[in-house]
Design an enzyme around this catalytic site. Structure first.
Site, mmCIF file in Angstrom:
data_model
loop_
_atom_site.group_PDB
_atom_site.id
_atom_site.type_symbol
_atom_site.label_atom_id
_atom_site.label_comp_id
_atom_site.label_asym_id
_atom_site.label_seq_id
_atom_site.Cartn_x
_atom_site.Cartn_y
_atom_site.Cartn_z
ATOM 1 C CB SER A 142 -24.329 7.308 -30.475
ATOM 2 O OG SER A 142 -24.247 6.520 -31.264
ATOM 3 N N GLY A 143 -21.079 6.629 -30.029
ATOM 4 C CA GLY A 143 -19.802 6.674 -30.738
ATOM 5 C C GLY A 143 -18.821 7.095 -30.026
ATOM 6 C CB VAL A 144 -18.382 8.690 -26.690
ATOM 7 C CG1 VAL A 144 -18.905 7.873 -25.493
ATOM 8 C CG2 VAL A 144 -17.358 9.631 -25.942
ATOM 9 C CE LYS A 146 -22.880 5.092 -24.832
ATOM 10 N NZ LYS A 146 -22.781 5.646 -25.904
ATOM 11 N NE ARG A 173 -25.329 -0.192 -34.280
ATOM 12 C CZ ARG A 173 -24.894 0.306 -33.401
ATOM 13 N NH1 ARG A 173 -24.152 -0.450 -32.503
ATOM 14 N NH2 ARG A 173 -25.566 1.440 -32.924
ATOM 15 N NE ARG A 266 -20.904 2.217 -34.043
ATOM 16 C CZ ARG A 266 -21.489 2.661 -32.896
ATOM 17 N NH1 ARG A 266 -21.184 2.272 -31.594
ATOM 18 N NH2 ARG A 266 -22.945 3.140 -33.141
ATOM 19 N NE ARG A 277 -27.489 5.937 -33.549
ATOM 20 C CZ ARG A 277 -27.339 5.049 -32.646
ATOM 21 N NH1 ARG A 277 -26.199 4.660 -32.097
ATOM 22 N NH2 ARG A 277 -28.354 3.814 -32.964
#
Ligand SMILES: Nc1ncnc2c1ncn2[C@@H]1O[C@H](COP(=O)(O)OP(=O)(O)OP(=O)(O)O)[C@@H](O)[C@H]1O
Ligand SMILES: Nc1nc2c(ncn2[C@@H]2O[C@H](COP(=O)(O)O)[C@@H](O)[C@H]2O)c(=O)[nH]1
Length: 399
Positions: A142-144, A146, A173, A266, A277
């Protein structure tokens, strides 16, 4: 040399199957594979879909199987040709994009479902002429980045790629829209749908349930686009084990510090979620790098450079604009036809009114069939011989 043509279509118009009475049989066909006779046709209860019943000759009894996949709607008549692990169904009097179907009876997916349910399972998939590009599975912590990379790809090549919209039980969200970013759903509903076989894969990720429905992938295929799946490592492993042939790409962060910074910047997760995460990320990165699931690993340090490498992997470098989109190839089968099989070739003899014999043939080559569930059997090739009043849709006649 091939064997002599054998007529394999066994219409049960007279209402009898090996001495057994069939009630209200209309437009039904049987195909026999081993000890089992598959009776396929419009339902007797007035529903519009094509139903399947199996007569097990070894047991001398009828079985109503669990049917996976989207059922084809009923039509004016059917021809059925048994192949190795599936039955080819040709629908008469249907639209060109709805004429060729497969009833999977012993594919990898069907065997897996039979094991889970402990009972007879069959699955429908639609026949597709030719080979579409393989779907692309993108995984990573998560957060990479994608989602960012996928958005760039979809923006640059809108007619080429389609996103598989997953189901999730997590809350939306701020900017996320139901049906666009995810199908937001409830746990009990999703669990029920998982039991019904509606999901290609599913996994519990960071405390919520996520999954790719068969329909999500079918919708992209129907739009003639290459499907992109943004799923976690567990999901990627499930897809790898399924009959869906795909390209698997793992996105890695340059460091854990940078991953944490991206997640925090983010600003979409709570502190508790960020920590969860990040904890999960270490195991995911280890699995992503060491497992046999992924074909490629991409490091996302500088976004533009990573995007260029992703395009290169997908054979898109050098494209100045998106390549023109070609429509799906379809054959329009005439209402009157007979079917026979020689080796891997299905000979469809198209008889015009007043003719006894036809010089118009469509030859379907089933030697390179691929996949199946979710929803499509690809790799059908065909040749048309003679002159067709109906014509062929999307392709010139070959001779
Ligand atoms: N190479 C990069 N350098 C710096 N920031 C990046 C880079 N790639 C993505 N980002 C930023 O990192 C954040 C996380 O990216 P993104 O939401 O695409 O991650 P993700 O892998 O899709 O996460 P999740 O799995 O949680 O959906 C975003 O704010 C994005 O703008
Ligand atoms: N196995 C699956 N994983 C999925 C699916 N859709 C998304 N994901 C993964 O979940 C995490 C978290 O996503 P987020 O939107 O809550 O940040 C991320 O790694 C996704 O790749 C799915 O259908 N199946």
């Amino acid at each position: 040399m091939g064997e002599a043509p054998a007529l394999l279509v066994d219409d049960v118009q007279d209402g009898a199957l090996n001495g057994l009475e069939l009630k209200n049989v209309t437009c039904k066909t049987t195909a026999t594979v081993g000890d089992k006779a598959y009776v396929i046709g419009g339902a007797d209860d007035g529903t519009l879909s094509i139903e399947v019943q199996i007569f097990d000759r070894s047991l001398g009894e009828w079985v109503r199987p669990t049917v996976r996949g989207t059922k084809p709607v009923s039509c004016n008549g059917l021809s059925a040709v048994p192949l190795e692990d599936r039955i080819l169904i040709l629908k008469k009097g249907s639209k060109p994009d709805d004429q060729i179907w497969f009833l999977e009876i012993d594919t990898q997916y069907v065997r897996q479902q039979q094991k889970i349910l402990g009972s007879e399972v069959v699955a429908w998939s639609k026949g597709v002429i030719g080979n579409a590009e393989k779907p692309v599975v993108i995984s990573g912590p998560s957060g990479v980045g994608k989602g960012t990379l996928i958005s760039m790809l979809m923006k640059e090549f809108p007619s080429m790629f389609g996103f598989s919209v997953s189901h999730t039980t997590r809350a939306p969200r701020g900017m996320e829209k139901d049906g666009v970013h995810y199908h937001f759903t409830e746990k009990s509903i999703m669990e029920k749908e998982i039991k019904e076989g509606k999901f290609l894969e599913f996994a519990s990720v960071h405390g919520n349930l996520y999954g790719t429905s068969v329909e999500a992938v079918e919708l992209v295929a129907d739009a003639g686009k290459r499907c992109i799946l943004d799923i976690d490592v567990q999901g990627a492993r499930s897809v790898r084990a399924s009959s869906l042939e795909a390209i698997f790409i793992f996105i890695c962060p340059p460091s854990m510090e940078e991953l944490e910074k991206r997640l925090r910047d983010r600003g979409t997760e709570t502190e508790e979620q960020i920590l969860k995460r990040l904890r999960n990320a270490e195991a995911e990165i280890e699995q992503g790098k060491s497992s046999q699931v992924f074909d490629f690993i991409l490091y996302n340090e500088k976004l533009e450079e990573c995007y260029e490498r992703l395009k290169k992997l997908l054979g898109l470098d050098g494209f100045i604009t998106a390549p023109p989109k070609s429509g799906p190839i379809e054959i329009d089968l005439p209402m009157d036809h007979s079917v026979s099989k020689i080796d891997n070739k299905i000979i469809i003899n198209c008889i015009s009114s007043g003719e006894k014999e036809s010089k118009n043939l469509i030859i379907l080559d089933v030697s390179s069939l691929k996949g199946g569930v979710p929803g499509r059997t690809r790799g059908l090739n065909f040749q048309a011989i003679g002159s067709f009043s109906n014509g062929l849709n999307g392709i010139d006649q070959l001779s």
